[in-house]
Write an enzyme that holds these catalytic residues in place. Structure first.
Site, short mmCIF file in Angstrom:
data_model
loop_
_atom_site.label_atom_id
_atom_site.label_comp_id
_atom_site.label_asym_id
_atom_site.label_seq_id
_atom_site.Cartn_x
_atom_site.Cartn_y
_atom_site.Cartn_z
N ALA A 72 -71.26 -51.69 -77.92
CA ALA A 72 -70.73 -52.57 -76.89
C ALA A 72 -71.81 -53.37 -76.18
O ALA A 72 -71.61 -54.53 -75.83
CB ALA A 72 -69.94 -51.75 -75.86
N THR A 73 -72.98 -52.77 -75.95
CA THR A 73 -74.05 -53.50 -75.27
C THR A 73 -74.47 -54.71 -76.08
O THR A 73 -74.66 -55.81 -75.55
CB THR A 73 -75.26 -52.57 -75.03
OG1 THR A 73 -74.90 -51.58 -74.07
CG2 THR A 73 -76.46 -53.35 -74.52
N ASN A 152 -66.39 -47.67 -66.04
CA ASN A 152 -67.01 -46.50 -66.67
C ASN A 152 -67.35 -45.39 -65.68
O ASN A 152 -67.55 -44.24 -66.09
CB ASN A 152 -68.27 -46.91 -67.42
CG ASN A 152 -69.30 -47.55 -66.51
OD1 ASN A 152 -69.02 -48.55 -65.84
ND2 ASN A 152 -70.49 -47.01 -66.47
N GLN A 180 -64.55 -48.96 -72.33
CA GLN A 180 -63.86 -47.78 -71.83
C GLN A 180 -62.34 -47.88 -71.95
O GLN A 180 -61.65 -46.90 -71.69
CB GLN A 180 -64.23 -47.54 -70.36
CG GLN A 180 -65.68 -47.20 -70.12
CD GLN A 180 -66.04 -45.78 -70.48
OE1 GLN A 180 -65.17 -44.94 -70.70
NE2 GLN A 180 -67.33 -45.49 -70.54
N HIS A 200 -67.84 -45.02 -80.00
CA HIS A 200 -68.10 -43.65 -79.55
C HIS A 200 -67.35 -43.26 -78.27
O HIS A 200 -67.43 -42.10 -77.85
CB HIS A 200 -69.61 -43.40 -79.41
CG HIS A 200 -70.24 -44.00 -78.19
ND1 HIS A 200 -70.58 -43.25 -77.09
CD2 HIS A 200 -70.61 -45.27 -77.92
CE1 HIS A 200 -71.15 -44.04 -76.18
NE2 HIS A 200 -71.17 -45.27 -76.66
N THR A 235 -77.47 -56.06 -92.59
CA THR A 235 -76.63 -55.27 -93.47
C THR A 235 -75.76 -54.31 -92.67
O THR A 235 -76.27 -53.54 -91.86
CB THR A 235 -77.49 -54.47 -94.46
OG1 THR A 235 -78.31 -55.37 -95.21
CG2 THR A 235 -76.64 -53.65 -95.40
N CYS A 318 -76.59 -44.15 -68.31
CA CYS A 318 -77.86 -44.86 -68.18
C CYS A 318 -78.40 -44.77 -66.77
O CYS A 318 -79.60 -44.59 -66.55
CB CYS A 318 -77.71 -46.31 -68.62
SG CYS A 318 -76.29 -47.18 -67.94
#
Length: 371
Positions: A72-73, A152, A180, A200, A235, A318
């Site tokens: 996502a970042t 989040n 989220q 994730h 790739t 984070c």
């Protein structure tokens, strides 16, 4: 050593066994490069395209509007930088909210450092944007508005469709950080032009996400190279893409079931805590699998240290790692700093009951010491 009860689902979720099973062939025997012109490559490419369709289906979008990313970042960086630095871009202002994830805010500040204008709109005490304040911040110089779907740290849901309408009325594009929210709440009618997501948070693997881009939206390439993913060269990993696609398909099938389970555990946890507490954020417009709980007159850092039997956090992963105070709670007047607790598909009633008892005992003990 006994492992603590895992209640940090907003940070990451366990890998669903069905997702792991779907990924395994692409981690072992089917190792071909999906961009190679032979059978090994064709098989891998076909698997990726199935996964792309599975992600797109959960958005109610066409498969060709979805590009895979590293998470996502990366997707957020591509969306924000891609719009603001696109060739021919004449609008130079970005508008976002004070409670956004750091990947949005830090990207926005970097764009400001290279000459873009930035407006950060505050939120009400319940964590939801005041649409009148957002509308007042708009103008014909705004190129992009970015707002998170599900917060989040608090679980609060922003009225993204209304925010998108406001952006479009000003002639701006709308981006949504749905890391989220994707797979948890309906994302088919948000009316956005760009949307970032990750695997994730929905029982998929780490290291893969996607960017939805409405047809016709021009972006500066994120990575230059072989031209894969129409502006994100490199790739692709068939295993990771298959993991995201499978997780998305399962989430679509289980969305109502997972939401009902999350709500039942919300009621069970809050009903089982027998000391004074405060829920930071709206009580109705939210995802019920995340709660930010403050306990009056109890220091959150001391409380965190006192509940080592629970894997919880004091904010985003984070921010917790860096020790920074929560900018989300700071933006919400009247909030009480506390703990972020998250649960999901594999959390049991017994685990929630234990968590309620541990939180109650620790808060009482710390409160009595402070008295």
């Amino acid at each position: 050593m006994t492992r603590p009860i895992y209640l940090d689902y907003a940070a990451t979720t366990p890998l669903d066994p069905a997702v792991l099973a779907a990924m395994q062939p692409w981690l072992a025997d089917k190792f071909g490069n999906p961009h190679s012109p032979h059978l090994w490559g064709y098989e891998a490419d076909a698997a990726i395209e199935v996964a792309r369709g599975q992600v797109a289906a959960l958005l109610g979008a066409a498969a060709e509007t979805v590009s895979f990313t590293g998470g996502a970042t990366e997707s957020v960086n591509w969306a924000l930088k891609g719009v603001m630095t696109a060739p021919g871009q004449t609008r130079r202002r970005l508008v976002t909210l004070a409670t956004e994830h750091s990947c949005v805010l830090e990207t926005a500040r970097w764009l400001e450092s290279i000459g873009c204008a930035l407006t950060i709109v505050g939120v009400r005490p319940d964590g939801i944007v005041d649409l009148a304040a957002l509308d007042a911040a708009m103008g014909d110089d705004v190129a992009l508005v970015s707002a998170m779907l599900v917060n989040n740290e608090t679980g609060v849901i922003q009225p993204v469709a209304d925010i998108a309408a406001c952006a479009h009325a000003a002639g701006a594009l709308m981006h949504c950080d749905a890391a989220q929210g994707f797979g948890k709440v309906d994302c088919t009618a948000l009316g956005v032009d760009l949307l970032s997501l990750t695997a994730h948070k929905i029982y998929g693997p780490k290291g893969v996400g996607a960017l939805y881009r409405r047809a016709g939206v021009a972006l500066t390439p994120l990575l230059h190279g072989g031209g894969q993913e129409d502006g994100r060269s490199g790739t692709l990993s068939p295993a990771l893409c298959v993991g995201l696609g499978t997780a998305a398909a399962i989430a679509g099938e289980r969305m109502a079931i997972d939401a009902a389970h999350a709500r039942a555990l919300w009621d069970r946890l809050l009903g089982g805590i027998d000391v004074a507490y405060r829920v930071n954020g709206a009580l109705t417009d939210r995802w019920f699998g995340t709660v930010n709980l403050g306990f009056p007159e109890v220091d959150p850092a001391r409380l965190f240290s006192a509940v080592r039997d629970l894997a919880v956090s004091t904010g985003s992963a984070c921010a917790s790692a860096s020790g920074r105070p929560s900018h989300v709670l700071a933006a919400m007047a009247g909030s009480v700093p506390g703990l972020r607790i998250g649960w999901g598909r594999f959390t049991t009633d017994a685990e929630i009951d234990t968590a309620a008892a541990v939180l109650t005992a620790a808060a009482r003990r710390l409160h009595s010491r402070a008295a």
